[in-house]
Design a protein around this motif. Structure first.
Motif, PDB file in Angstrom:
ATOM      1  N   SER A  22      32.517 -31.103 156.512  1.00 31.13           N
ATOM      2  CA  SER A  22      31.641 -30.364 156.833  1.00 31.13           C
ATOM      3  C   SER A  22      30.117 -31.223 156.627  1.00 31.13           C
ATOM      4  O   SER A  22      29.696 -31.256 158.156  1.00 31.13           O
ATOM      5  CB  SER A  22      30.619 -29.600 155.753  1.00 31.13           C
ATOM      6  OG  SER A  22      30.325 -30.180 154.441  1.00 31.13           O
ATOM      7  N   SER A  25      30.918 -33.374 160.255  1.00 33.76           N
ATOM      8  CA  SER A  25      30.277 -32.826 161.484  1.00 33.76           C
ATOM      9  C   SER A  25      29.364 -31.869 161.901  1.00 33.76           C
ATOM     10  O   SER A  25      29.496 -32.362 162.926  1.00 33.76           O
ATOM     11  CB  SER A  25      31.923 -30.898 160.839  1.00 33.76           C
ATOM     12  OG  SER A  25      31.650 -30.857 161.783  1.00 33.76           O
ATOM     13  N   ASN A  29      28.905 -33.170 165.928  1.00 30.30           N
ATOM     14  CA  ASN A  29      28.921 -31.712 166.724  1.00 30.30           C
ATOM     15  C   ASN A  29      27.365 -32.466 167.535  1.00 30.30           C
ATOM     16  O   ASN A  29      27.215 -31.844 168.700  1.00 30.30           O
ATOM     17  CB  ASN A  29      29.110 -30.794 166.479  1.00 30.30           C
ATOM     18  CG  ASN A  29      30.786 -30.428 166.191  1.00 30.30           C
ATOM     19  OD1 ASN A  29      31.044 -29.983 167.888  1.00 30.30           O
ATOM     20  ND2 ASN A  29      31.252 -30.233 164.875  1.00 30.30           N
ATOM     21  N   ASN A  44      28.067 -24.501 172.452  1.00 34.35           N
ATOM     22  CA  ASN A  44      28.698 -24.069 171.115  1.00 34.35           C
ATOM     23  C   ASN A  44      28.217 -25.316 170.536  1.00 34.35           C
ATOM     24  O   ASN A  44      29.112 -25.405 169.247  1.00 34.35           O
ATOM     25  CB  ASN A  44      29.662 -23.938 172.047  1.00 34.35           C
ATOM     26  CG  ASN A  44      31.208 -24.006 171.453  1.00 34.35           C
ATOM     27  OD1 ASN A  44      31.172 -22.678 170.209  1.00 34.35           O
ATOM     28  ND2 ASN A  44      32.353 -24.301 171.460  1.00 34.35           N
ATOM     29  N   LYS A  47      26.208 -24.650 167.507  1.00 34.74           N
ATOM     30  CA  LYS A  47      26.407 -23.966 166.808  1.00 34.74           C
ATOM     31  C   LYS A  47      27.759 -23.847 166.207  1.00 34.74           C
ATOM     32  O   LYS A  47      27.041 -23.740 164.178  1.00 34.74           O
ATOM     33  CB  LYS A  47      26.690 -22.242 167.764  1.00 34.74           C
ATOM     34  CG  LYS A  47      25.609 -21.583 168.313  1.00 34.74           C
ATOM     35  CD  LYS A  47      26.364 -20.365 169.079  1.00 34.74           C
ATOM     36  CE  LYS A  47      25.600 -19.197 169.952  1.00 34.74           C
ATOM     37  NZ  LYS A  47      25.600 -18.529 170.246  1.00 34.74           N
ATOM     38  N   ILE A  48      28.295 -24.808 166.549  1.00 35.10           N
ATOM     39  CA  ILE A  48      29.642 -25.608 165.450  1.00 35.10           C
ATOM     40  C   ILE A  48      28.395 -26.426 164.374  1.00 35.10           C
ATOM     41  O   ILE A  48      29.184 -26.085 163.194  1.00 35.10           O
ATOM     42  CB  ILE A  48      30.412 -26.024 166.280  1.00 35.10           C
ATOM     43  CG1 ILE A  48      31.666 -25.127 166.625  1.00 35.10           C
ATOM     44  CG2 ILE A  48      31.447 -27.000 165.320  1.00 35.10           C
ATOM     45  CD1 ILE A  48      32.353 -25.888 167.599  1.00 35.10           C
ATOM     46  N   ALA A  50      25.325 -25.754 163.470  1.00 31.13           N
ATOM     47  CA  ALA A  50      25.030 -25.182 162.678  1.00 31.13           C
ATOM     48  C   ALA A  50      26.047 -24.826 161.654  1.00 31.13           C
ATOM     49  O   ALA A  50      25.572 -24.442 160.036  1.00 31.13           O
ATOM     50  CB  ALA A  50      24.050 -23.405 163.366  1.00 31.13           C
ATOM     51  N   LYS A  51      26.920 -24.509 161.588  1.00 28.22           N
ATOM     52  CA  LYS A  51      27.549 -23.747 160.758  1.00 28.22           C
ATOM     53  C   LYS A  51      28.680 -24.891 159.565  1.00 28.22           C
ATOM     54  O   LYS A  51      28.807 -24.238 158.756  1.00 28.22           O
ATOM     55  CB  LYS A  51      29.047 -23.199 161.532  1.00 28.22           C
ATOM     56  CG  LYS A  51      29.123 -21.866 162.414  1.00 28.22           C
ATOM     57  CD  LYS A  51      29.796 -21.246 163.203  1.00 28.22           C
ATOM     58  CE  LYS A  51      31.075 -20.609 162.291  1.00 28.22           C
ATOM     59  NZ  LYS A  51      32.011 -20.403 162.556  1.00 28.22           N
ATOM     60  N   GLU A  52      28.512 -25.927 160.472  1.00 29.91           N
ATOM     61  CA  GLU A  52      29.214 -26.755 159.559  1.00 29.91           C
ATOM     62  C   GLU A  52      27.571 -27.140 158.650  1.00 29.91           C
ATOM     63  O   GLU A  52      27.979 -27.122 156.989  1.00 29.91           O
ATOM     64  CB  GLU A  52      29.111 -27.825 160.557  1.00 29.91           C
ATOM     65  CG  GLU A  52      30.292 -27.843 161.013  1.00 29.91           C
ATOM     66  CD  GLU A  52      31.781 -27.156 159.765  1.00 29.91           C
ATOM     67  OE1 GLU A  52      32.009 -28.064 158.981  1.00 29.91           O
ATOM     68  OE2 GLU A  52      32.559 -27.102 160.828  1.00 29.91           O
ATOM     69  N   GLU A  54      25.379 -25.129 156.943  1.00 31.21           N
ATOM     70  CA  GLU A  54      25.675 -23.950 156.134  1.00 31.21           C
ATOM     71  C   GLU A  54      26.555 -24.338 155.591  1.00 31.21           C
ATOM     72  O   GLU A  54      27.326 -23.758 153.612  1.00 31.21           O
ATOM     73  CB  GLU A  54      25.829 -22.665 157.006  1.00 31.21           C
ATOM     74  CG  GLU A  54      24.596 -21.800 157.812  1.00 31.21           C
ATOM     75  CD  GLU A  54      23.796 -22.074 156.804  1.00 31.21           C
ATOM     76  OE1 GLU A  54      23.302 -21.564 155.379  1.00 31.21           O
ATOM     77  OE2 GLU A  54      22.637 -22.795 157.106  1.00 31.21           O
ATOM     78  N   GLU A  55      27.748 -24.738 155.362  1.00 29.38           N
ATOM     79  CA  GLU A  55      28.713 -25.214 154.940  1.00 29.38           C
ATOM     80  C   GLU A  55      28.535 -26.444 153.925  1.00 29.38           C
ATOM     81  O   GLU A  55      29.160 -26.366 152.754  1.00 29.38           O
ATOM     82  CB  GLU A  55      29.848 -25.891 156.103  1.00 29.38           C
ATOM     83  CG  GLU A  55      31.240 -25.483 154.291  1.00 29.38           C
ATOM     84  CD  GLU A  55      32.739 -26.255 155.529  1.00 29.38           C
ATOM     85  OE1 GLU A  55      33.821 -26.266 154.809  1.00 29.38           O
ATOM     86  OE2 GLU A  55      33.027 -25.415 156.272  1.00 29.38           O
ATOM     87  N   TYR A  58      26.531 -24.749 151.193  1.00 31.22           N
ATOM     88  CA  TYR A  58      27.698 -24.054 150.176  1.00 31.22           C
ATOM     89  C   TYR A  58      28.194 -25.098 148.950  1.00 31.22           C
ATOM     90  O   TYR A  58      27.942 -25.052 147.770  1.00 31.22           O
ATOM     91  CB  TYR A  58      28.629 -23.531 150.733  1.00 31.22           C
ATOM     92  CG  TYR A  58      29.764 -23.062 149.735  1.00 31.22           C
ATOM     93  CD1 TYR A  58      29.110 -21.691 148.871  1.00 31.22           C
ATOM     94  CD2 TYR A  58      30.964 -23.459 149.820  1.00 31.22           C
ATOM     95  CE1 TYR A  58      29.887 -21.670 148.135  1.00 31.22           C
ATOM     96  CE2 TYR A  58      31.692 -22.885 148.668  1.00 31.22           C
ATOM     97  CZ  TYR A  58      31.584 -21.668 148.038  1.00 31.22           C
ATOM     98  OH  TYR A  58      32.004 -21.223 146.613  1.00 31.22           O
TER      99      TYR A  58
END
Length: 82
Positions: A22, A25, A29, A44, A47-48, A50-52, A54-55, A58
């Motif tokens: 993550s 990534s 990206n 896109n 956004k990917i 940004a999601k990575e 957040e992961e 975590y």
């Protein structure tokens, strides 16, 4: 990457692998977004990333709140800045 190597040296393989995937990534990206095919492609990729991000937060959160895992506050600070 060095923190993931530390996790691996402590036999924390699952978290090390997930955090490495993550975390790297995000950059991959973001770099891809610099040469998009279109505006939609740019959005896109961001956004990917940004999601990575957040992961990655975590996985670091799990390390921070587990007594048997090392934690690196500098990484947490960098993730917040990103």
């Amino acid at each position: 990457m060095e923190f993931c190597e530390l996790l691996e040296s402590k036999k924390k393989f699952v978290i090390a692998k997930q955090l490495l995937r993550s975390g790297t990534s995000i950059g991959a990206n973001s770099f891809e977004a610099q040469n998009p095919y279109s505006k939609k492609d740019f959005v896109n990729k961001i956004k990917i990333a940004a999601k990575e991000l957040e992961e990655t937060k975590y996985w670091l959160y799990l390390c921070k709140h587990s007594q048997s895992y090392p934690f690196n506050e500098n990484l947490e600070t960098q993730i917040i800045e990103i």
